[in-house]
Design a protein around this motif. Structure first.
Motif, PDB file in Angstrom:
ATOM      1  N   ASP A   1       0.903  -1.143   0.000  1.00 31.67           N
ATOM      2  CA  ASP A   1       0.000   0.000   0.000  1.00 31.67           C
ATOM      3  C   ASP A   1       0.943   1.194   0.000  1.00 31.67           C
ATOM      4  O   ASP A   1       1.608   1.457   1.007  1.00 31.67           O
ATOM      5  CB  ASP A   1      -0.880   0.010   1.253  1.00 31.67           C
ATOM      6  N   HIS A   2       1.039   1.884  -1.119  1.00 32.47           N
ATOM      7  CA  HIS A   2       2.149   2.844  -1.230  1.00 32.47           C
ATOM      8  C   HIS A   2       2.031   3.985  -0.214  1.00 32.47           C
ATOM      9  O   HIS A   2       3.006   4.652   0.083  1.00 32.47           O
ATOM     10  CB  HIS A   2       2.322   3.357  -2.667  1.00 32.47           C
ATOM     11  N   TYR A   3       0.818   4.174   0.364  1.00 32.04           N
ATOM     12  CA  TYR A   3       0.712   5.217   1.389  1.00 32.04           C
ATOM     13  C   TYR A   3       1.608   4.919   2.593  1.00 32.04           C
ATOM     14  O   TYR A   3       2.127   5.821   3.228  1.00 32.04           O
ATOM     15  CB  TYR A   3      -0.753   5.420   1.817  1.00 32.04           C
TER      16      TYR A   3
ATOM     17  N   ASP B   1      -6.449   8.313 -18.270  1.00 34.58           N
ATOM     18  CA  ASP B   1      -6.220   7.131 -19.132  1.00 34.58           C
ATOM     19  C   ASP B   1      -6.310   5.814 -18.385  1.00 34.58           C
ATOM     20  O   ASP B   1      -5.646   4.853 -18.764  1.00 34.58           O
ATOM     21  CB  ASP B   1      -4.812   7.183 -19.780  1.00 34.58           C
ATOM     22  N   ARG B   2      -7.054   5.760 -17.297  1.00 30.08           N
ATOM     23  CA  ARG B   2      -7.119   4.494 -16.560  1.00 30.08           C
ATOM     24  C   ARG B   2      -8.525   3.924 -16.565  1.00 30.08           C
ATOM     25  O   ARG B   2      -8.918   3.205 -15.654  1.00 30.08           O
ATOM     26  CB  ARG B   2      -6.681   4.716 -15.110  1.00 30.08           C
ATOM     27  N   ALA B   3      -9.294   4.238 -17.637  1.00 25.43           N
ATOM     28  CA  ALA B   3     -10.707   3.862 -17.671  1.00 25.43           C
ATOM     29  C   ALA B   3     -10.911   2.375 -17.378  1.00 25.43           C
ATOM     30  O   ALA B   3     -11.781   2.006 -16.597  1.00 25.43           O
ATOM     31  CB  ALA B   3     -11.304   4.231 -19.015  1.00 25.43           C
TER      32      ALA B   3
ATOM     33  N   ASN C   1      -7.968   0.651   0.953  1.00 30.21           N
ATOM     34  CA  ASN C   1      -6.534   0.543   1.227  1.00 30.21           C
ATOM     35  C   ASN C   1      -6.020   1.791   1.944  1.00 30.21           C
ATOM     36  O   ASN C   1      -5.892   1.803   3.169  1.00 30.21           O
ATOM     37  CB  ASN C   1      -5.792   0.316  -0.094  1.00 30.21           C
ATOM     38  N   HIS C   2      -5.715   2.846   1.169  1.00 31.60           N
ATOM     39  CA  HIS C   2      -5.009   3.999   1.728  1.00 31.60           C
ATOM     40  C   HIS C   2      -5.744   4.654   2.908  1.00 31.60           C
ATOM     41  O   HIS C   2      -5.171   4.922   3.951  1.00 31.60           O
ATOM     42  CB  HIS C   2      -4.764   5.068   0.665  1.00 31.60           C
ATOM     43  N   MET C   3      -7.049   4.911   2.730  1.00 35.54           N
ATOM     44  CA  MET C   3      -7.745   5.668   3.778  1.00 35.54           C
ATOM     45  C   MET C   3      -7.914   4.827   5.040  1.00 35.54           C
ATOM     46  O   MET C   3      -7.781   5.344   6.149  1.00 35.54           O
ATOM     47  CB  MET C   3      -9.104   6.147   3.272  1.00 35.54           C
TER      48      MET C   3
ATOM     49  N   LEU D   1      -0.230  15.547   4.885  1.00 37.38           N
ATOM     50  CA  LEU D   1       0.666  14.567   4.266  1.00 37.38           C
ATOM     51  C   LEU D   1       1.205  15.038   2.941  1.00 37.38           C
ATOM     52  O   LEU D   1       2.327  14.735   2.565  1.00 37.38           O
ATOM     53  CB  LEU D   1      -0.062  13.241   4.071  1.00 37.38           C
ATOM     54  N   GLN D   2       0.363  15.715   2.160  1.00 35.35           N
ATOM     55  CA  GLN D   2       0.791  16.257   0.888  1.00 35.35           C
ATOM     56  C   GLN D   2      -0.201  17.290   0.409  1.00 35.35           C
ATOM     57  O   GLN D   2      -1.337  17.253   0.830  1.00 35.35           O
ATOM     58  CB  GLN D   2       0.975  15.153  -0.166  1.00 35.35           C
ATOM     59  N   PRO D   3       0.197  18.265  -0.444  1.00 33.03           N
ATOM     60  CA  PRO D   3       1.522  18.353  -1.046  1.00 33.03           C
ATOM     61  C   PRO D   3       2.597  18.829  -0.054  1.00 33.03           C
ATOM     62  O   PRO D   3       3.738  18.419  -0.152  1.00 33.03           O
ATOM     63  CB  PRO D   3       1.348  19.373  -2.160  1.00 33.03           C
TER      64      PRO D   3
END
Ligand code: BG6
Length: 486
Positions: free
Chosen positions: A173-175, A218-220, A235-237, A371-373
């Motif tokens: 989970d890249h977070y 582009d991730r349709a 996942n992340h949240m 956390l970001q930006p």
């Protein structure tokens, strides 16, 4: 105890993730002398390449995606020397023999990074096993999506488990690789003054926002099967929620930390289908303006009408002693006005204000973890405005500020995948997601989706550049709570 491998095998080596994240991250580790000496990296994908043309491909990716100040010609050259390539049709068992021959001896340890379409999990795992690339010296890192509901995620986990036991399976989970996400652990468990108020007595509500300005990108094909709930919440949240809500682990290791997170997931209050429409809001972006950019609606980007949600807001509860009665409000969406990931913890108001009528309103304290930006931690406190007012003192909310950039000036911001690839290569599972966590996450979000289906809930349209459907505001306002915005 870290146990570095001597080889890395990258599936999807010509894909978008490899170009933007994996190759730049591996280069970053190489340039900082963090990779095991002699570690070789074999790329594999469907496209035809030989070693030389793949090195050129990697060089182009670094040229495009590395920040200028990270480009060091010598380091790039020596990094490229680590790379090799083997083309592979993932569904053809025969091809795995060639792959194994290319990788060579794995007795010194092999780490595999797998980011592939869910439909390929089975052939890939079988292929790896048949070619001797799944033995006890081999560990595997898995990139999402790992299924689209509990049943499909179990199936994938079962397939993987036939070849790789849990202790050699590293779910990404890249977070969890983000510096500021790990900083939540440092703040909570490296300081003494948070813990006494970190519970239902001290905290009124918790808000977690991941706002994005991008749209479909582009991730349709993927996004239509996912939607915001599966893409961001499962996942992340929920990982962020767990880091905020978990009990203090006894040790900073993979077992203790993940045991505590898993307990949080199991304590999430399951929603009944009847409750879901009151506790969740879904939306889909219409045309609008994000900043000064005019953008199309989701349906126009997609080229057809769709009921996929690009926004979701949820009122969640963690049913245990610590958090009884404390709502956790989650919200995430595409085409919102700003890119921002943030946790806002609103504390209880003071029990009695001596300033009533003689200074103005007290705002409850808020701890903001951005956390970001930007990366900072702020505690909003009440302070006296300077001045000689005769009818009391004037109070104002001001931030106590910890800017990570200022406090750690000179340290470079790393890509989340640098941390995670290093931990995969060295075999530290702490920041990877265990099977029981994933399955508890799916169980909870599946109940939400079932509630939408049962009540025929369709996403409400919201203009691009807004904070989602107005119902998302009502979700907190009903409780007398306002979303923490600037
Ligand atoms: C990914 C989602 O997991 O996270 C994307 O699939 C999303 O839809 C991304 O844009 C957000 O990650 P970050 O690191 O940019 O906040």
């Amino acid at each position: 105890t870290r146990n570095p491998v001597s080889k890395l095998l990258l599936f999807g080596a010509t894909g978008d993730l490899a170009q933007r994240m994996l190759l730049p991250s591996l280069y970053g580790l190489h340039a900082d002398h963090l990779l095991p000496e002699g570690l070789t990296i074999t790329g594999t994908a469907r496209s035809e390449h030989d070693d030389a043309s793949y090195r050129q491909f990697a060089k182009d990716a670094l040229d495009e995606f590395l920040p200028e100040d990270r480009k060091d010609e010598q380091a790039v050259t020596s990094f490229l020397e680590r790379l090799g390539y083997q083309a592979l049709d993932a569904t053809d068992l025969q091809h795995y023999q060639d792959l194994a021959a290319k990788v060579g001896d794995v007795s010194g340890g092999l780490a595999i990074f797998l980011s592939t379409a869910p439909s390929l999990f089975e052939p890939v795992i079988k292929g790896l096993e048949s070619a001797g690339l799944a033995g006890p010296t081999v560990r595997i890192g898995l990139e999402k999506p790992l299924g689209y509901d509990l049943a499909s995620s179990r199936k994938i986990n079962d397939t993987v488990a036939t070849a790789f036991p849990e202790e050699r399976t590293f779910r990404i989970d890249h977070y969890l690789g983000k510096e500021t996400v790990q900083n939540i652990l440092a703040l909570r468990f490296g300081n003494s003054f948070f813990e006494p108020v970190w519970n239902a007595r001290g905290i009124d509500n918790v808000q977690i926002t991941i706002a994005e300005t991008v749209g479909l990108e582009d991730r349709a094909g993927y996004y239509e099967t996912a939607g915001a709930l599966r893409d961001m919440v499962t996942n992340h949240m929920l990982q962020l929620l767990a880091l905020i809500a978990m009990e203090p682990p006894a040790r900073f290791d993979g077992t203790a930390v993940r045991d505590e997170k898993a307990k949080v997931f199991r304590s999430l209050r399951q929603m009944t289908p009847e409750e879901v429409p009151n506790l969740t809001v879904t939306g889909q972006y219409a045309a609008g303006a994000v900043g000064d950019k005019i953008v199309k609606s989701y349906a126009d980007e997609l080229g057809k009408a769709s009921t996929t949600e690009t926004f979701v807001a949820i009122k969640a509860h963690v049913d245990n002693w610590r958090w009884q009665g404390v709502p956790f409000y989650l919200r995430t969406g595409k085409r919102l006005p700003v890119r921002r990931s943030e946790i806002a913890i609103q504390f209880k108001p003071v029990p009695h204000s001596m300033f009533a009528g003689r200074g103005g309103l007290l705002q409850p304290n808020v701890l903001i973890i951005r956390l970001q930006p930007e990366e900072y931690v702020q505690l909003l406190v009440m302070a006296k405005e300077p001045g000689l007012d005769r009818d009391g003192i004037r109070l104002r909310e001001v931030p106590l500020n910890l800017s990570m950039d200022a406090a750690f000036a000179g340290s470079r911001r790393r890509i989340a995948y640098e941390r995670l690839l290093l931990d995969l290569i060295e075999g530290d599972p702490t920041l990877f997601v265990r099977r029981d966590e994933v399955e508890a996450q799916w169980e909870w979000t599946d109940a939400i989706r079932a509630g939408w289906d049962a009540n025929d809930v369709k996403p409400k349209s919201y203009p691009s550049g807004s904070w989602g459907p107005s119902a998302a505001v009502a979700l907190t306002e009903r409780d007398g709570v306002t979303w923490q915005d600037d």
